[in-house]
Structure formats: C-alpha cells, structure tokens
Design a protein around this motif. Structure first.
Motif, PDB file in Angstrom:
ATOM      1  N   PHE A   9       0.795  -1.226   0.000  1.00 18.82           N
ATOM      2  CA  PHE A   9       0.000   0.000   0.000  1.00 18.82           C
ATOM      3  C   PHE A   9       0.827   1.275   0.000  1.00 18.82           C
ATOM      4  CE2 PHE A   9      -2.302  -3.254   2.567  1.00 18.82           C
ATOM      5  CZ  PHE A   9      -3.216  -3.637   1.584  1.00 18.82           C
ATOM      6  N   GLY A  10       2.106   1.190  -0.367  1.00 19.52           N
ATOM      7  CA  GLY A  10       2.957   2.378  -0.437  1.00 19.52           C
ATOM      8  C   GLY A  10       3.229   3.028   0.907  1.00 19.52           C
ATOM      9  N   ILE A  11       3.044   2.284   1.988  1.00 18.46           N
ATOM     10  CA  ILE A  11       3.284   2.825   3.329  1.00 18.46           C
ATOM     11  C   ILE A  11       4.775   3.103   3.496  1.00 18.46           C
ATOM     12  CG2 ILE A  11       3.192   2.311   5.810  1.00 18.46           C
ATOM     13  CD1 ILE A  11       0.790   0.480   5.157  1.00 18.46           C
ATOM     14  N   ARG A  12       5.089   4.276   4.026  1.00 24.43           N
ATOM     15  CA  ARG A  12       6.486   4.636   4.300  1.00 24.43           C
ATOM     16  C   ARG A  12       6.764   4.327   5.771  1.00 24.43           C
ATOM     17  NH1 ARG A  12       9.175   7.402   0.656  1.00 24.43           N
ATOM     18  NH2 ARG A  12      10.347   8.651   2.132  1.00 24.43           N
ATOM     19  N   VAL A  13       7.658   3.365   6.003  1.00 27.68           N
ATOM     20  CA  VAL A  13       7.961   2.876   7.352  1.00 27.68           C
ATOM     21  C   VAL A  13       9.167   3.615   7.915  1.00 27.68           C
ATOM     22  CG1 VAL A  13       8.576   0.834   8.702  1.00 27.68           C
ATOM     23  CG2 VAL A  13       7.070   0.604   6.724  1.00 27.68           C
ATOM     24  N   GLN A  14       9.044   4.064   9.178  1.00 32.82           N
ATOM     25  CA  GLN A  14      10.172   4.695   9.865  1.00 32.82           C
ATOM     26  C   GLN A  14      11.188   3.612  10.230  1.00 32.82           C
ATOM     27  OE1 GLN A  14      10.990   7.785  10.715  1.00 32.82           O
ATOM     28  NE2 GLN A  14       9.118   8.989  10.777  1.00 32.82           N
ATOM     29  N   THR A  15      12.438   3.814   9.845  1.00 31.09           N
ATOM     30  CA  THR A  15      13.482   2.848  10.150  1.00 31.09           C
ATOM     31  C   THR A  15      14.691   3.563  10.747  1.00 31.09           C
ATOM     32  OG1 THR A  15      14.430   3.023   7.936  1.00 31.09           O
ATOM     33  CG2 THR A  15      12.806   1.273   8.295  1.00 31.09           C
ATOM     34  N   PRO A  16      15.407   2.898  11.664  1.00 29.91           N
ATOM     35  CA  PRO A  16      16.589   3.527  12.266  1.00 29.91           C
ATOM     36  C   PRO A  16      17.781   3.491  11.308  1.00 29.91           C
ATOM     37  CG  PRO A  16      16.259   1.333  13.183  1.00 29.91           C
ATOM     38  CD  PRO A  16      15.120   1.588  12.252  1.00 29.91           C
ATOM     39  N   VAL A  17      18.421   4.657  11.144  1.00 28.95           N
ATOM     40  CA  VAL A  17      19.649   4.765  10.353  1.00 28.95           C
ATOM     41  C   VAL A  17      20.629   5.534  11.223  1.00 28.95           C
ATOM     42  CG1 VAL A  17      20.718   5.628   8.235  1.00 28.95           C
ATOM     43  CG2 VAL A  17      18.361   4.795   8.191  1.00 28.95           C
ATOM     44  N   GLY A  18      21.554   4.814  11.830  1.00 26.27           N
ATOM     45  CA  GLY A  18      22.452   5.459  12.794  1.00 26.27           C
ATOM     46  C   GLY A  18      21.652   5.917  13.991  1.00 26.27           C
ATOM     47  N   VAL A  19      21.683   7.238  14.264  1.00 22.62           N
ATOM     48  CA  VAL A  19      20.933   7.778  15.399  1.00 22.62           C
ATOM     49  C   VAL A  19      19.661   8.498  14.959  1.00 22.62           C
ATOM     50  CG1 VAL A  19      22.931   7.974  16.911  1.00 22.62           C
ATOM     51  CG2 VAL A  19      22.345   9.867  15.392  1.00 22.62           C
ATOM     52  N   ARG A  20      19.345   8.457  13.654  1.00 18.04           N
ATOM     53  CA  ARG A  20      18.133   9.110  13.167  1.00 18.04           C
ATOM     54  C   ARG A  20      17.173   8.088  12.611  1.00 18.04           C
ATOM     55  NH1 ARG A  20      21.680  12.146   8.625  1.00 18.04           N
ATOM     56  NH2 ARG A  20      22.079  10.053   8.019  1.00 18.04           N
TER      57      ARG A  20
ATOM     58  N   ARG B 202      17.376  -2.822   8.380  1.00 18.23           N
ATOM     59  CA  ARG B 202      17.593  -1.813   9.410  1.00 18.23           C
ATOM     60  C   ARG B 202      17.085  -2.236  10.788  1.00 18.23           C
ATOM     61  NH1 ARG B 202      15.953   3.307   5.579  1.00 18.23           N
ATOM     62  NH2 ARG B 202      17.773   3.137   4.195  1.00 18.23           N
ATOM     63  N   TYR B 203      16.135  -3.156  10.831  1.00 17.55           N
ATOM     64  CA  TYR B 203      15.617  -3.590  12.126  1.00 17.55           C
ATOM     65  C   TYR B 203      16.266  -4.874  12.648  1.00 17.55           C
ATOM     66  CZ  TYR B 203      12.108  -0.008  12.789  1.00 17.55           C
ATOM     67  OH  TYR B 203      11.493   1.191  13.019  1.00 17.55           O
ATOM     68  N   VAL B 204      16.910  -5.674  11.818  1.00 19.90           N
ATOM     69  CA  VAL B 204      17.537  -6.918  12.265  1.00 19.90           C
ATOM     70  C   VAL B 204      18.557  -6.689  13.379  1.00 19.90           C
ATOM     71  CG1 VAL B 204      19.169  -8.717  11.537  1.00 19.90           C
ATOM     72  CG2 VAL B 204      17.032  -8.396  10.309  1.00 19.90           C
ATOM     73  N   PRO B 205      19.461  -5.702  13.281  1.00 21.69           N
ATOM     74  CA  PRO B 205      20.400  -5.499  14.392  1.00 21.69           C
ATOM     75  C   PRO B 205      19.692  -5.158  15.705  1.00 21.69           C
ATOM     76  CG  PRO B 205      21.132  -4.295  12.462  1.00 21.69           C
ATOM     77  CD  PRO B 205      19.775  -4.821  12.151  1.00 21.69           C
ATOM     78  N   TRP B 206      18.571  -4.456  15.637  1.00 20.71           N
ATOM     79  CA  TRP B 206      17.821  -4.124  16.849  1.00 20.71           C
ATOM     80  C   TRP B 206      17.270  -5.389  17.496  1.00 20.71           C
ATOM     81  CZ3 TRP B 206      18.287   0.389  19.137  1.00 20.71           C
ATOM     82  CH2 TRP B 206      18.768   1.451  18.377  1.00 20.71           C
ATOM     83  N   LEU B 207      16.899  -6.363  16.700  1.00 15.66           N
ATOM     84  CA  LEU B 207      16.471  -7.649  17.257  1.00 15.66           C
ATOM     85  C   LEU B 207      17.629  -8.311  18.003  1.00 15.66           C
ATOM     86  CD1 LEU B 207      14.370  -9.056  14.283  1.00 15.66           C
ATOM     87  CD2 LEU B 207      13.524  -8.047  16.412  1.00 15.66           C
TER      88      LEU B 207
END
Length: 149
Positions: free
Chosen positions: A85-96, A109-114
């Motif tokens: 559905f073209g949803i733009r997901v917020q993902t962590p990139v460094g500290v932003r 981008r989320y695998v390291p957080w796991l």
C-alpha cells in the motif's frame, strides 16, 4: 570437600579456595554467562550482520559509509519488493529515523535491533540465574537484594 563450602569466612567454589563474596559472585556470573552463550550465539550474529562493514557505492553527504551483510542479501533476495500500500515505514539509520518503502531496507535496518534486544534478554536471564545461585550459596549477610524492574 563439596562443590560449595564456607572456609574461615571465605568461600570454596568449584575448586577455587578463599573466595571473597565479590569473587564468588563474579565466578557464578561468568559460569552462567558461558552457559548462556552456548545456546544464544545467534544474538551476536544478528548484531554483527547489521553493521555497515561492506563497501558500497558513493553515498550522499551525511550518509553512513558502507552497507551491512543483511542489507546486501535482503536486497538481492527481495529484488525491489515494496511495503504494501505504499506505506512509508520509519526505520533507524544510525541515530536518526528515515522513512522507506523498500521491504529489504526495513528488514535490514531492524535486524540489528532484534540482536540488541536478544542481548538484553540474555543479560537479564544470566543476571537472574546469577542472583538465585549466589543467594543460595552465600551467607545471609553477603546476599544481594536486587531490585525488580
């Protein structure tokens, strides 16, 4: 002599004589941590797979240099797949945080957080088992009352 004994105000544990309460706690923590590492090495692999160690194309100014193993292979496997559905997901990139529609980028981008969450869980389990075992062995005056979260 048993595995655990008290000798002249010090402790004997697994062949190590004259241990102070602090040394006993450290040995029990290390013992429990080593047990845990045997079954949870995946946590370290997940954290490391998300680090930007691979060289990549030139990026715009301010971007993090390099790319991660998980990012490289997620982009190969998912070949341009987008979030529904073209949803733009917020993902962590460094500290932003950055928005993306790329499914591979979201995963990478989320695998390291796991992995970091797994590490926190591992340390919590090790600390709990250490507390239980130490307080079982230690004299009442040497026991540690840890707060619960």
């Amino acid at each position: 002599m048993d595995t655990t004994e008290e000798l002249n105000g010090s402790y004997f544990y697994r062949g190590l004589p004259n241990l102070t309460p602090g040394e006993l706690l450290e040995i029990i923590f290390l013992e429990e941590f080593c047990k845990e590492l045997g079954i949870d090495a995946v946590t370290g692999a997940v954290i490391l797979s998300g680090q930007p160690w691979l060289k990549t194309r030139t990026k715009p100014g301010g971007a993090i240099e390099g790319t991660s193993v998980i990012s490289k292979y997620a982009r190969i496997v998912l070949k341009g797949a987008k979030v529904p559905f073209g949803i733009r997901v917020q993902t962590p990139v460094g500290v932003r945080m950055k928005k993306t529609t790329s499914l591979a980028a979201v995963i990478a981008r989320y695998v390291p957080w796991l992995g970091w969450a797994g590490l926190v869980t591992t340390l919590y389990r090790v600390s709990t088992r250490t507390q239980d075992k130490y307080n079982l062995i230690a004299r009442p005056k040497d026991r540690i009352q840890w707060t619960s979260f």
